[in-house]
Scaffold this motif. Sequence first.
Motif, mmCIF file in Angstrom:
data_model
loop_
_atom_site.group_PDB
_atom_site.id
_atom_site.type_symbol
_atom_site.label_atom_id
_atom_site.label_comp_id
_atom_site.label_asym_id
_atom_site.label_seq_id
_atom_site.Cartn_x
_atom_site.Cartn_y
_atom_site.Cartn_z
ATOM 1 N N GLY A 93 0.798 -1.218 0.000
ATOM 2 C CA GLY A 93 0.000 0.000 0.000
ATOM 3 C C GLY A 93 0.828 1.263 0.000
ATOM 4 N N ASN A 94 2.122 1.135 0.249
ATOM 5 C CA ASN A 94 3.003 2.284 0.330
ATOM 6 C C ASN A 94 3.950 2.293 -0.876
ATOM 7 N N LYS A 95 4.930 1.396 -0.891
ATOM 8 C CA LYS A 95 5.826 1.300 -2.051
ATOM 9 C C LYS A 95 5.190 0.474 -3.168
ATOM 10 N N CYS A 96 4.316 -0.451 -2.800
ATOM 11 C CA CYS A 96 3.706 -1.348 -3.786
ATOM 12 C C CYS A 96 2.232 -1.544 -3.459
ATOM 13 N N SER A 97 1.355 -1.320 -4.435
ATOM 14 C CA SER A 97 -0.087 -1.477 -4.236
ATOM 15 C C SER A 97 -0.673 -2.340 -5.340
ATOM 16 N N MET A 98 -1.885 -2.833 -5.098
ATOM 17 C CA MET A 98 -2.534 -3.710 -6.071
ATOM 18 C C MET A 98 -3.967 -3.282 -6.316
ATOM 19 N N ALA A 118 -8.916 6.458 3.480
ATOM 20 C CA ALA A 118 -8.217 7.108 4.590
ATOM 21 C C ALA A 118 -7.443 6.101 5.435
ATOM 22 N N GLU A 119 -7.940 4.875 5.525
ATOM 23 C CA GLU A 119 -7.271 3.841 6.317
ATOM 24 C C GLU A 119 -5.858 3.584 5.804
ATOM 25 N N VAL A 120 -5.690 3.556 4.468
ATOM 26 C CA VAL A 120 -4.371 3.319 3.879
ATOM 27 C C VAL A 120 -3.425 4.464 4.222
ATOM 28 N N VAL A 121 -3.935 5.703 4.099
ATOM 29 C CA VAL A 121 -3.096 6.872 4.374
ATOM 30 C C VAL A 121 -2.685 6.913 5.846
ATOM 31 N N ALA A 122 -3.643 6.618 6.733
ATOM 32 C CA ALA A 122 -3.350 6.640 8.170
ATOM 33 C C ALA A 122 -2.334 5.563 8.542
ATOM 34 N N GLN A 156 -23.683 2.126 -3.169
ATOM 35 C CA GLN A 156 -24.253 3.341 -3.735
ATOM 36 C C GLN A 156 -23.499 3.799 -4.994
ATOM 37 N N PHE A 157 -22.521 3.011 -5.414
ATOM 38 C CA PHE A 157 -21.725 3.358 -6.587
ATOM 39 C C PHE A 157 -21.944 2.342 -7.704
ATOM 40 N N SER A 158 -21.794 2.796 -8.952
ATOM 41 C CA SER A 158 -21.853 1.889 -10.097
ATOM 42 C C SER A 158 -20.574 1.065 -10.161
ATOM 43 N N GLY A 159 -20.564 0.075 -11.058
ATOM 44 C CA GLY A 159 -19.381 -0.779 -11.180
ATOM 45 C C GLY A 159 -18.136 0.002 -11.553
ATOM 46 N N GLY A 160 -18.270 0.931 -12.512
ATOM 47 C CA GLY A 160 -17.121 1.729 -12.920
ATOM 48 C C GLY A 160 -16.618 2.624 -11.805
ATOM 49 N N MET A 161 -17.531 3.175 -11.002
ATOM 50 C CA MET A 161 -17.118 4.057 -9.901
ATOM 51 C C MET A 161 -16.484 3.251 -8.774
ATOM 52 N N LYS A 162 -16.964 2.026 -8.548
ATOM 53 C CA LYS A 162 -16.310 1.158 -7.558
ATOM 54 C C LYS A 162 -14.864 0.901 -7.963
ATOM 55 N N GLN A 163 -14.655 0.646 -9.265
ATOM 56 C CA GLN A 163 -13.297 0.397 -9.721
ATOM 57 C C GLN A 163 -12.426 1.636 -9.536
ATOM 58 N N ARG A 164 -13.010 2.820 -9.712
ATOM 59 C CA ARG A 164 -12.270 4.058 -9.479
ATOM 60 C C ARG A 164 -11.883 4.186 -8.001
ATOM 61 N N VAL A 165 -12.772 3.767 -7.113
ATOM 62 C CA VAL A 165 -12.467 3.801 -5.681
ATOM 63 C C VAL A 165 -11.303 2.855 -5.367
ATOM 64 N N VAL A 166 -11.322 1.657 -5.963
ATOM 65 C CA VAL A 166 -10.229 0.697 -5.759
ATOM 66 C C VAL A 166 -8.908 1.289 -6.252
ATOM 67 N N ILE A 167 -8.952 1.997 -7.384
ATOM 68 C CA ILE A 167 -7.750 2.657 -7.903
ATOM 69 C C ILE A 167 -7.289 3.747 -6.937
ATOM 70 N N ALA A 168 -8.243 4.500 -6.383
ATOM 71 C CA ALA A 168 -7.899 5.560 -5.420
ATOM 72 C C ALA A 168 -7.204 4.976 -4.194
ATOM 73 N N ILE A 169 -7.696 3.836 -3.712
ATOM 74 C CA ILE A 169 -7.069 3.172 -2.560
ATOM 75 C C ILE A 169 -5.641 2.756 -2.909
ATOM 76 N N ASP A 176 5.397 3.247 -5.768
ATOM 77 C CA ASP A 176 6.364 3.178 -6.856
ATOM 78 C C ASP A 176 6.050 2.035 -7.819
ATOM 79 N N LEU A 177 5.310 1.024 -7.319
ATOM 80 C CA LEU A 177 4.936 -0.127 -8.152
ATOM 81 C C LEU A 177 3.445 -0.389 -7.995
#
Length: 330
Positions: A93-98, A118-122, A156-169, A176-177
């Motif tokens: 989640g820091n140097k490498c995320s999926m 926010a959990e990842v950032v904290a 409350q989100f569509s499939g595409g917006m859920k995927q955007r949330v996963v990308i945001a996380i 870096d990776l």
Amino acid sequence: MTEKTSYLDIKDLVVEYFSNDEIVHAVNGVSLKLDKGKTLGLVGETGAGKTTIAKSILRILPDVGAQIKSGEIYLDGENLLELDEAHMRKIRGNKCSMIFQDPMTALNPVQTVGDQIAEVVALHNEKNGVSPHQRAKEMLEIVGIPGERYHEYPHQFSGGMKQRVVIAIALACNPDLLLADEPTTALDVTIQAQVLELVGELQKKFNTAMLLITHDMGVVANVCDTVAVIYAGMIVEYGTKEQIFDHPSHPYTIGLFGAIPALNDDQEWLTPIEGLPPDPTNLPQGCPFGPRCKYATDSCKQGRIGIVKTPDGHDCMCCNLDKVIKEKQA
């Protein structure tokens, strides 16, 4: 003169699963390199071992029933397989995320999307002077979701917006990776293009290296710099995107391209690859593609097949390469 080291360097990785007293040979001696700011595409059929390679990098394989039998995985010069779990938690989640394939299972249904970012950032305390709440709102905005939706839940989100949330996380701590496991498979074509464009923009902004897992050659053509074709847990062809697309040399890679319809071709029938992938608990001797290959000879069944160079300089695992190339040119 010292050899230039890549940001990600996997050497002879072997991964096995255990099921009903059987050994599943999931990854069998995979080696690959990836530099910062570049994208490597892992291409192959379902069950070829692509996701297992990505999970091995993060060391998130199941604790029971799976093991990395041998190999080395270097990230920024550090062998991840030698680190303790506490150190790995600082890397994930820091140097490498999926980015996981299915946002429905990747997101917690009883936690707001903002809190999940926010959990990842904290956890990693990446943004000095910026609260995790603020960073989460910022990431929602970056992926095209209004920050006011911080307190909403995944349903409350569509499939595409859920995927955007996963990308945001995945991108919240500017990794870096980035390991992207078929990030657009569940999306329609329009949303797929938007998500790929978004990931590409963020990758350029942060100079992120990306390992893209897909079976969509169109996505590979648009996104990747280099391509590794995976079959039965082995890399059977490896080169730049231009080399693989312009001069596919392994019979399996040629078969993949033969099964893709071309808009400018009057061909009445596609050419599918005959047969089925081998049973990973009982892989054939020699070349794993041998039982399905029209070029196969007795030499293909003898021991492990080595990597040879094609005329344009990329890697191919085939002992009848001259024969394959000669027939292609005929």
